[in-house]
Design a protein around this motif. Sequence first.
Motif, PDB file in Angstrom:
ATOM      1  N   ASP A 150      -4.739 -17.629  -2.591  1.00 45.49           N
ATOM      2  CA  ASP A 150      -5.545 -18.252  -1.540  1.00 45.49           C
ATOM      3  C   ASP A 150      -5.733 -19.753  -1.756  1.00 45.49           C
ATOM      4  OD1 ASP A 150      -6.635 -17.926   0.945  1.00 45.49           O
ATOM      5  OD2 ASP A 150      -8.663 -17.508   0.225  1.00 45.49           O
ATOM      6  N   SER A 151      -4.913 -20.349  -2.604  1.00 44.45           N
ATOM      7  CA  SER A 151      -5.015 -21.789  -2.841  1.00 44.45           C
ATOM      8  C   SER A 151      -4.088 -22.596  -1.952  1.00 44.45           C
ATOM      9  CB  SER A 151      -4.674 -22.102  -4.303  1.00 44.45           C
ATOM     10  OG  SER A 151      -3.295 -21.855  -4.554  1.00 44.45           O
ATOM     11  N   ALA A 152      -3.001 -21.987  -1.465  1.00 44.03           N
ATOM     12  CA  ALA A 152      -1.986 -22.678  -0.658  1.00 44.03           C
ATOM     13  C   ALA A 152      -1.438 -23.893  -1.409  1.00 44.03           C
ATOM     14  CB  ALA A 152      -2.566 -23.110   0.690  1.00 44.03           C
ATOM     15  N   ALA A 153      -1.320 -23.771  -2.734  1.00 43.81           N
ATOM     16  CA  ALA A 153      -0.952 -24.925  -3.540  1.00 43.81           C
ATOM     17  C   ALA A 153      -0.067 -24.531  -4.710  1.00 43.81           C
ATOM     18  CB  ALA A 153      -2.209 -25.622  -4.070  1.00 43.81           C
ATOM     19  N   LEU A 162      -1.458 -33.590 -14.551  1.00 47.91           N
ATOM     20  CA  LEU A 162      -1.295 -32.366 -13.781  1.00 47.91           C
ATOM     21  C   LEU A 162      -1.739 -32.649 -12.352  1.00 47.91           C
ATOM     22  CD1 LEU A 162      -0.666 -29.262 -13.933  1.00 47.91           C
ATOM     23  CD2 LEU A 162      -3.148 -28.944 -14.189  1.00 47.91           C
ATOM     24  N   TYR A 163      -0.857 -32.354 -11.387  1.00 48.53           N
ATOM     25  CA  TYR A 163      -1.124 -32.635  -9.987  1.00 48.53           C
ATOM     26  C   TYR A 163      -1.226 -31.337  -9.202  1.00 48.53           C
ATOM     27  CZ  TYR A 163       0.748 -37.215 -11.338  1.00 48.53           C
ATOM     28  OH  TYR A 163       0.993 -38.407 -11.967  1.00 48.53           O
ATOM     29  N   ARG A 164      -2.215 -31.264  -8.342  1.00 48.07           N
ATOM     30  CA  ARG A 164      -2.331 -30.147  -7.405  1.00 48.07           C
ATOM     31  C   ARG A 164      -1.691 -30.575  -6.086  1.00 48.07           C
ATOM     32  NH1 ARG A 164      -5.436 -28.158  -3.206  1.00 48.07           N
ATOM     33  NH2 ARG A 164      -5.778 -25.881  -3.246  1.00 48.07           N
ATOM     34  N   LEU A 165      -0.726 -29.775  -5.611  1.00 48.24           N
ATOM     35  CA  LEU A 165       0.039 -30.145  -4.426  1.00 48.24           C
ATOM     36  C   LEU A 165      -0.084 -29.068  -3.355  1.00 48.24           C
ATOM     37  CD1 LEU A 165       3.310 -31.236  -6.273  1.00 48.24           C
ATOM     38  CD2 LEU A 165       1.360 -32.657  -5.658  1.00 48.24           C
ATOM     39  N   GLU A 166      -0.375 -29.476  -2.136  1.00 50.30           N
ATOM     40  CA  GLU A 166      -0.419 -28.561  -1.012  1.00 50.30           C
ATOM     41  C   GLU A 166       0.846 -28.721  -0.175  1.00 50.30           C
ATOM     42  OE1 GLU A 166      -3.939 -28.819   1.289  1.00 50.30           O
ATOM     43  OE2 GLU A 166      -5.295 -28.421  -0.392  1.00 50.30           O
ATOM     44  N   PHE A 167       1.312 -27.623   0.384  1.00 50.02           N
ATOM     45  CA  PHE A 167       2.498 -27.672   1.219  1.00 50.02           C
ATOM     46  C   PHE A 167       2.185 -28.324   2.562  1.00 50.02           C
ATOM     47  CE2 PHE A 167       3.505 -24.185  -1.652  1.00 50.02           C
ATOM     48  CZ  PHE A 167       4.825 -24.457  -1.966  1.00 50.02           C
ATOM     49  N   PRO A 168       3.116 -29.111   3.095  1.00 46.41           N
ATOM     50  CA  PRO A 168       2.956 -29.584   4.473  1.00 46.41           C
ATOM     51  C   PRO A 168       2.856 -28.390   5.412  1.00 46.41           C
ATOM     52  CG  PRO A 168       4.711 -30.766   3.368  1.00 46.41           C
ATOM     53  CD  PRO A 168       4.340 -29.619   2.462  1.00 46.41           C
ATOM     54  N   LYS A 169       2.055 -28.518   6.441  1.00 47.85           N
ATOM     55  CA  LYS A 169       1.842 -27.405   7.363  1.00 47.85           C
ATOM     56  C   LYS A 169       3.107 -27.122   8.168  1.00 47.85           C
ATOM     57  CE  LYS A 169      -2.394 -27.491   5.966  1.00 47.85           C
ATOM     58  NZ  LYS A 169      -2.827 -26.524   4.931  1.00 47.85           N
ATOM     59  N   THR A 170       3.313 -25.845   8.457  1.00 46.63           N
ATOM     60  CA  THR A 170       4.432 -25.434   9.299  1.00 46.63           C
ATOM     61  C   THR A 170       3.890 -24.710  10.526  1.00 46.63           C
ATOM     62  OG1 THR A 170       4.751 -23.242   8.333  1.00 46.63           O
ATOM     63  CG2 THR A 170       5.826 -25.099   7.224  1.00 46.63           C
ATOM     64  N   ALA A 171       4.685 -24.667  11.576  1.00 44.25           N
ATOM     65  CA  ALA A 171       4.254 -23.997  12.800  1.00 44.25           C
ATOM     66  C   ALA A 171       3.992 -22.521  12.549  1.00 44.25           C
ATOM     67  CB  ALA A 171       5.314 -24.184  13.884  1.00 44.25           C
ATOM     68  N   LYS A 189      -7.543 -12.206   1.446  1.00 48.88           N
ATOM     69  CA  LYS A 189      -7.825 -13.150   0.373  1.00 48.88           C
ATOM     70  C   LYS A 189      -6.573 -13.907  -0.035  1.00 48.88           C
ATOM     71  CE  LYS A 189     -12.085 -11.696   0.159  1.00 48.88           C
ATOM     72  NZ  LYS A 189     -13.207 -12.524   0.669  1.00 48.88           N
ATOM     73  N   HIS A 190      -5.731 -14.269   0.926  1.00 52.11           N
ATOM     74  CA  HIS A 190      -4.552 -15.042   0.582  1.00 52.11           C
ATOM     75  C   HIS A 190      -4.190 -15.983   1.720  1.00 52.11           C
ATOM     76  CE1 HIS A 190      -2.422 -12.190   3.156  1.00 52.11           C
ATOM     77  NE2 HIS A 190      -1.418 -13.062   3.171  1.00 52.11           N
ATOM     78  N   SER A 191      -3.484 -17.030   1.371  1.00 44.80           N
ATOM     79  CA  SER A 191      -2.964 -17.988   2.338  1.00 44.80           C
ATOM     80  C   SER A 191      -1.484 -17.704   2.555  1.00 44.80           C
ATOM     81  CB  SER A 191      -3.141 -19.413   1.806  1.00 44.80           C
ATOM     82  OG  SER A 191      -2.311 -20.322   2.529  1.00 44.80           O
ATOM     83  N   PRO A 192      -0.951 -17.951   3.763  1.00 44.41           N
ATOM     84  CA  PRO A 192       0.489 -17.753   3.962  1.00 44.41           C
ATOM     85  C   PRO A 192       1.333 -18.682   3.104  1.00 44.41           C
ATOM     86  CG  PRO A 192      -0.493 -18.867   5.845  1.00 44.41           C
ATOM     87  CD  PRO A 192      -1.624 -18.382   4.997  1.00 44.41           C
ATOM     88  N   TYR A 193       0.730 -19.753   2.596  1.00 37.44           N
ATOM     89  CA  TYR A 193       1.453 -20.709   1.756  1.00 37.44           C
ATOM     90  C   TYR A 193       1.382 -20.372   0.264  1.00 37.44           C
ATOM     91  CZ  TYR A 193       1.217 -23.488   6.056  1.00 37.44           C
ATOM     92  OH  TYR A 193       1.317 -23.926   7.352  1.00 37.44           O
ATOM     93  N   ASP A 194       0.722 -19.261  -0.088  1.00 35.93           N
ATOM     94  CA  ASP A 194       0.647 -18.862  -1.495  1.00 35.93           C
ATOM     95  C   ASP A 194       2.036 -18.524  -2.028  1.00 35.93           C
ATOM     96  OD1 ASP A 194      -2.061 -19.188  -1.552  1.00 35.93           O
ATOM     97  OD2 ASP A 194      -2.554 -17.052  -1.425  1.00 35.93           O
TER      98      ASP A 194
END
Length: 392
Positions: A150-153, A162-171, A189-194
């Motif tokens: 559920d972090s999408a990262a 150490l860098y925390r990176l989030e994915f660019p959003k997709t349609a 309890k999860h993000s589609p980007y997990d």
Amino acid sequence: MNQRIVRMSTMLFTGILILYSSCSGQNTAQVAHSNVHNVHPSIGDTVKELGNNIMVIFQDTKNNHWFGSWVEGLYRYNGQTIIHYTTKAGLCHNRIESIQEDKSGNMFFNTSGGVSKFDGQRFTTLTLTGNSTNAWKLEPHDLWFKGNQDSAAVYRYDGKALYRLEFPKTALGEEFISNHPRSKYPNMKHSPYDVYTIYRDRRGNVWFGTGVLGVCRYDGQSHNWITEDDVTELHDGPANGARSIIEDNDGYFWFSNALFRYKIYPSAAKGLSTAQQDTQDTKVMRYQREKAIDSVDEKIAAHFDLEGYMSVAKDKHGVMWFVTYGAGVWRYDPSTELRTGSENITHYPVKGGNTTITLFSIYKDNHGDLWLGTHETGAYKFNGKTFERFRP
């Protein structure tokens, strides 16, 4: 697209999701506020055998074997002695998700409570010291870690920060979120980007396998997605997700589904399929999807889960070894198919007495030996004929 998103929601309530929900990486809050206080001058306990829960295996450049548990921490075997490490020894959590080594020989353990670094003497916990703004970069010696559920990262470590990176959003990702609001799905309890898994290919690109959206390739300039049905959901049923990624000797990519394989082409290639792009893409990933293992004997197909294996490894001959949850290991030689047009598949059951062993991962070590990680029965090693439980 809406119909596809609705179908994808079925995966949220399956046993596969239960397993997925257990596959966490960094806890953002814990990583962000962890310190290096978990240091002990004399650490680890000498034990006679490994625990029963061994999920991931790794061999370092000094030829030590490391065995990661989701329950009991970490084991190191130097060929003579087994040392057991837990939070008492300095690990930030006893659940080990993945194991890596940097160019200096330091070991890194991705856990449910953050990333632990071991320099041979002590454990320290990495902290978020880097500015994550525009921190998406691709360097040959960086280490990558999947984020917490559920972090999408994901996380990138360059040896200093150490860098925390989030994915660019997709349609597709945003549509999934829109169709699954937490107010309507409070137990989601999860993000589609997990991310399930991270893989670096021969060109140095980093691939991310997700539970819902398929696979994403980061080439240092752009994020490109493959969202074909076989890597996002299985038929009209629950999604298995891209749990394992590998590039075979012929340059094909496999994404947890043995029915299809992918040839990835340079951006300049013409007349090929184009992956769905996010709004920030500057390059186009072009690929060709081909049939892979699709004509095996029906008796084999009934037992070999072609559409959702758990893990895959490639031996020194380029032969593929697929691990299923409850149907053992399957050996497949892709070169035989290219030469003869027919598959060469061999089945290796993995049993303890009359009990079928449930498997999680497969790993090829520095010497070419194959190892299995299991849920409840320790580690297994291939002896050339069968997989047998490892007992030092």
